[in-house]
Scaffold this motif. Structure first.
Motif, PDB file in Angstrom:
ATOM      1  N   ALA A   1       0.827  -1.219   0.000  1.00 18.95           N
ATOM      2  CA  ALA A   1       0.000   0.000   0.000  1.00 18.95           C
ATOM      3  C   ALA A   1       0.855   1.260   0.000  1.00 18.95           C
ATOM      4  CB  ALA A   1      -0.938  -0.011   1.206  1.00 18.95           C
ATOM      5  N   GLY A   2       2.182   1.101   0.020  1.00 22.39           N
ATOM      6  CA  GLY A   2       3.097   2.239  -0.044  1.00 22.39           C
ATOM      7  C   GLY A   2       3.148   3.069   1.218  1.00 22.39           C
ATOM      8  N   GLN A   3       2.976   2.434   2.395  1.00 23.13           N
ATOM      9  CA  GLN A   3       2.878   3.205   3.623  1.00 23.13           C
ATOM     10  C   GLN A   3       4.199   3.299   4.398  1.00 23.13           C
ATOM     11  OE1 GLN A   3      -0.444   1.930   6.022  1.00 23.13           O
ATOM     12  NE2 GLN A   3      -1.847   1.800   4.269  1.00 23.13           N
ATOM     13  N   PHE A   4       5.271   2.678   3.928  1.00 24.84           N
ATOM     14  CA  PHE A   4       6.597   2.901   4.533  1.00 24.84           C
ATOM     15  C   PHE A   4       7.666   2.670   3.477  1.00 24.84           C
ATOM     16  CE2 PHE A   4       5.573  -1.557   5.492  1.00 24.84           C
ATOM     17  CZ  PHE A   4       6.717  -2.232   5.100  1.00 24.84           C
ATOM     18  N   ASP A   5       8.880   3.188   3.780  1.00 19.95           N
ATOM     19  CA  ASP A   5       9.981   3.189   2.803  1.00 19.95           C
ATOM     20  C   ASP A   5      11.119   2.243   3.173  1.00 19.95           C
ATOM     21  OD1 ASP A   5       8.720   5.404   1.373  1.00 19.95           O
ATOM     22  OD2 ASP A   5       9.353   6.617   3.095  1.00 19.95           O
TER      23      ASP A   5
ATOM     24  N   GLY B   1      11.901 -14.432  -1.273  1.00 22.29           N
ATOM     25  CA  GLY B   1      10.678 -13.855  -1.815  1.00 22.29           C
ATOM     26  C   GLY B   1      10.371 -12.487  -1.206  1.00 22.29           C
ATOM     27  N   LEU B   2      10.624 -12.340   0.124  1.00 25.19           N
ATOM     28  CA  LEU B   2      10.397 -11.047   0.769  1.00 25.19           C
ATOM     29  C   LEU B   2      11.327  -9.981   0.195  1.00 25.19           C
ATOM     30  CD1 LEU B   2       9.083  -9.332   3.040  1.00 25.19           C
ATOM     31  CD2 LEU B   2      10.980 -10.086   4.515  1.00 25.19           C
ATOM     32  N   HIS B   3      12.599 -10.316   0.003  1.00 25.62           N
ATOM     33  CA  HIS B   3      13.563  -9.356  -0.537  1.00 25.62           C
ATOM     34  C   HIS B   3      13.182  -8.940  -1.952  1.00 25.62           C
ATOM     35  CE1 HIS B   3      17.405  -8.217  -2.564  1.00 25.62           C
ATOM     36  NE2 HIS B   3      17.574  -7.536  -1.428  1.00 25.62           N
ATOM     37  N   LYS B   4      12.769  -9.910  -2.746  1.00 22.86           N
ATOM     38  CA  LYS B   4      12.387  -9.607  -4.123  1.00 22.86           C
ATOM     39  C   LYS B   4      11.149  -8.700  -4.145  1.00 22.86           C
ATOM     40  CE  LYS B   4      12.673 -13.014  -6.965  1.00 22.86           C
ATOM     41  NZ  LYS B   4      12.380 -14.285  -7.699  1.00 22.86           N
TER      42      LYS B   4
ATOM     43  N   ILE C   1      15.436  -3.020   3.039  1.00 26.88           N
ATOM     44  CA  ILE C   1      15.452  -3.831   4.258  1.00 26.88           C
ATOM     45  C   ILE C   1      16.751  -3.531   4.991  1.00 26.88           C
ATOM     46  CG2 ILE C   1      15.395  -6.170   5.227  1.00 26.88           C
ATOM     47  CD1 ILE C   1      13.905  -7.095   2.757  1.00 26.88           C
ATOM     48  N   PHE C   2      16.632  -3.183   6.276  1.00 27.85           N
ATOM     49  CA  PHE C   2      17.812  -2.797   7.059  1.00 27.85           C
ATOM     50  C   PHE C   2      17.710  -3.478   8.428  1.00 27.85           C
ATOM     51  CE2 PHE C   2      20.884  -0.278   9.281  1.00 27.85           C
ATOM     52  CZ  PHE C   2      21.745   0.234   8.302  1.00 27.85           C
TER      53      PHE C   2
ATOM     54  N   MET D   1      10.066  -6.619  -1.678  1.00 29.19           N
ATOM     55  CA  MET D   1      10.376  -5.293  -1.141  1.00 29.19           C
ATOM     56  C   MET D   1      11.192  -4.482  -2.142  1.00 29.19           C
ATOM     57  SD  MET D   1       8.909  -5.050   1.833  1.00 29.19           S
ATOM     58  CE  MET D   1       7.590  -6.070   1.171  1.00 29.19           C
ATOM     59  N   ARG D   2      12.073  -5.127  -2.846  1.00 27.71           N
ATOM     60  CA  ARG D   2      12.887  -4.419  -3.850  1.00 27.71           C
ATOM     61  C   ARG D   2      11.995  -3.899  -4.969  1.00 27.71           C
ATOM     62  NH1 ARG D   2      18.262  -6.943  -6.853  1.00 27.71           N
ATOM     63  NH2 ARG D   2      18.843  -5.043  -7.958  1.00 27.71           N
ATOM     64  N   PHE D   3      11.009  -4.703  -5.374  1.00 26.31           N
ATOM     65  CA  PHE D   3      10.071  -4.264  -6.410  1.00 26.31           C
ATOM     66  C   PHE D   3       9.262  -3.061  -5.936  1.00 26.31           C
ATOM     67  CE2 PHE D   3       5.673  -4.503  -8.031  1.00 26.31           C
ATOM     68  CZ  PHE D   3       5.915  -4.299  -9.385  1.00 26.31           C
TER      69      PHE D   3
END
Length: 571
Positions: free
Chosen positions: A72-76, A95-98, A107-108, A100-102
């Protein structure tokens, strides 16, 4: 005019596993991540946390909600203490990394910093290895507990934990003792099943008596069901399949694997060679003899079901597993076509083929109670034949003689031992009188005198030998036993066991229409019960002519030389 860039929005994710960390881990992780966000100037807009959830599963409520919020684009930026807090599964973390990158979300983590493909590859591999090593260590530890006779997790019905204090102020773990109240219920279940009651009937009785079911915490919640009692014999589940009740601890029958799509655990059987078995006789509740009888009965029921499935693959799967409703259910056969005689009304029997398909012309019917009365009446009449009475008396005499011989054997053995000890005492006395005394002789003499006194007391307690004399009323005892047959078949407690024994002697009963016979039918009985009744014949092992009596039972066929082989009788 200078445009000021807004601070990146950060979402924090925290998780702990119930088997590795405590609930206090969540606030600790969130506090550490908030400090990291303050140092980097990020604004925390959302905190996601999954408590007591394994990192091997991706079906965690807040883990899923976090991904929906990202879409939903609510955090960066997504912040966590370490990569393994997000997931320990290689597929899921990749799958999560792919994803989030899209979405343009970084991810930090506090431990690894900004997450790249290298972290995903190495971190995912390390997490997978960690889970595998943890599983192997846990399995090894549980195996050690089992070999020590301890519980590897969970307490079976019939037992309770026995926690004893240790010198370091802690308590023992995994030790069990028999719970007397629940053990009595276990014995009741085995006894009733051994007597012929079905698992379903037993469960109904337990619920009717208000007995708490397993895992009810003794609060009366839950109820017994047939599956609780029967379980799965291959997996060793269910009251009747738990070998712990005979003092044998069996572990590692099955393993659990997670479905990658649902995350739910599924049981997979292990080969018998991988099972771990330890003898724990102090946990025995059921005798070996009763256990064996129950296993044989379960096997017979399974064999019946398998036979029915082979003969009628399109029929009901469990119809042969039901217990017979009436005394002779399933044993009655039409003498005209060979089909079964079934209940065609609430009280009468008729040919199934004539009623259901019209392929048999036998339209005669007979009352079920009349058939049962003729079978039992004929049985009772012929069991009182003089030959059978004589056999009963002879068997009684043999048992009494056997008991007498065993008693005499004990007396003879005790007298022989007493004579030996008396002789040794005399030898010591002789040695002392001849001047060969030694201090050790006193201790030897005291021990022999103690043994002598014990043997004399044992002999005094044994009854004096007497010949076996049969009571003149022994034939009346036999008659009473035969008379009790009908009562046993009608008694609610003993009926299942008596019916099962009686049915086991009968192969089949053929009903043949005959206008001149009682109830319009000639009743022919085949099977081992015919072998018993063959003792009634005047010429054992020879063909005899049919003869009738007051009860309407007459022997029809005796095969020459058959002896006690299955025979047929008319009733």
């Amino acid at each position: 005019m200078t445009t000021r860039t807004a601070a990146p929005r950060a979402a924090i994710y925290a998780r702990y596993s119930s088997d590795l960390q405590s609930a206090a881990s969540i606030p600790d992780q969130v506090r550490l991540c908030r400090r990291l966000c303050e140092e980097r100037g990020w604004t925390v807009v959302e905190v996601f946390a999954d408590e007591a959830m394994s990192g091997a599963s991706h079906l965690r409520p807040d883990f899923q909600r976090m991904q929906q919020t990202a879409m939903a684009g609510q955090f960066d930026v997504l912040v966590a203490e370490a990569l393994d807090r997000l997931s320990r599964d290689q597929e899921h973390i990749a799958g999560l990394h792919k994803r989030m990158r899209f979405l343009g979300v970084e991810i930090f983590t506090k431990a690894e910093g900004a997450i790249s493909e290298m972290h995903i590859g190495l971190g995912g591999t390390m997490s997978a290895l960690f889970l595998r090593n943890l599983a192997e260590k846990t399995h090894r530890g549980l195996e050690g507990r089992v070999k020590a006779g301890k519980s590897a997790g969970g307490i079976s019905y019939g037992y309770r934990l026995d926690r004893q204090p240790l010198p370091d102020c802690t308590y023992t773990t995994g030790d069990r003792v028999i719970d007397p109240v629940e053990a009595a219920i276990i014995r009741r279940i085995f006894t009733e099943y051994d007597r012929g009651r079905s698992a379903r009937a037993i469960a109904i009785g337990l619920n009717r008596d208000g007995i708490p079911a397993p895992r009810s915490g003794g609060k009366g919640k839950g109820s017994w069901s047939f599956s609780t009692i029967s379980g799965n014999w291959k997996r060793g589940t269910g009251i009747l399949n738990n070998e712990l009740y005979i003092g044998r601890l069996v572990w590692n029958r099955q393993r659990f694997v997670k479905d990658p799509d649902t995350g739910k655990r599924q049981a997979r059987p292990n080969p018998p060679g991988d099972w771990i078995t330890e003898e724990v006789p102090y946990l025995r509740i059921i005798s070996d003899d009763q256990w064996t009888r129950v296993k044989q009965r379960q096997g017979a029921i399974r064999e019946d079901i398998l036979t029915e499935r082979v003969a009628n693959p399109n029929g009901p799967k469990i119809e042969r597993g039901h217990r017979p409703r009436y005394l002779l259910s399933g044993l009655l056969t039409c003498g005209c076509c060979g089909s079964g005689y079934i209940m065609i009304s609430d009280s009468r029997l008729g040919c199934a083929a004539a009623r259901n398909s019209g392929t048999c012309l036998n339209r005669k019917t007979i009352k079920r109670s009349d058939v049962e009365a003729r079978v039992l009446g004929g049985l009772k009449h012929h069991l009182m034949h003089p030959d059978l009475v004589a056999e009963f008396i002879a068997e009684f005499h043999r048992e009494m003689e056997k008991d007498r011989r065993e008693g005499e054997a004990g007396r003879v053995e005790a007298e022989r031992a007493l004579a030996k000890i008396t002789k040794e005492i005399e030898n010591i006395v002789t040695a002392i009188t001849e001047g060969m005394f030694h201090p050790s002789m006193k201790a030897k003499m005291d021990a022999l005198e103690t043994q002598k006194a014990a043997l004399e007391a044992k002999l005094a307690a044994l009854p004096a030998p007497s010949p076996v004399i049969l009571h003149p009323g022994i034939a009346d005892v036999y008659a009473a036993k035969v008379s009790d047959l009908a009562a046993a078949l009608n008694d609610a407690e003993s009926r299942p066991e008596a019916v099962e024994i009686l049915r086991g002697l009968i192969e089949k009963i053929v009903l043949r229409p005959d206008a001149d016979a009682a109830n319009g039918h000639v009743v022919e009985l085949f099977g081992e019960l015919g072998s018993i009744l063959s003792l009634c014949g005047n010429e054992m092992g020879q063909n005899t002519k049919a003869r009738s009596g007051a009860t309407g039972l007459r022997q029809k066929t005796m095969v020459a030389g058959a002896g006690f082989e299955p025979a047929a009788f008319r009733l």
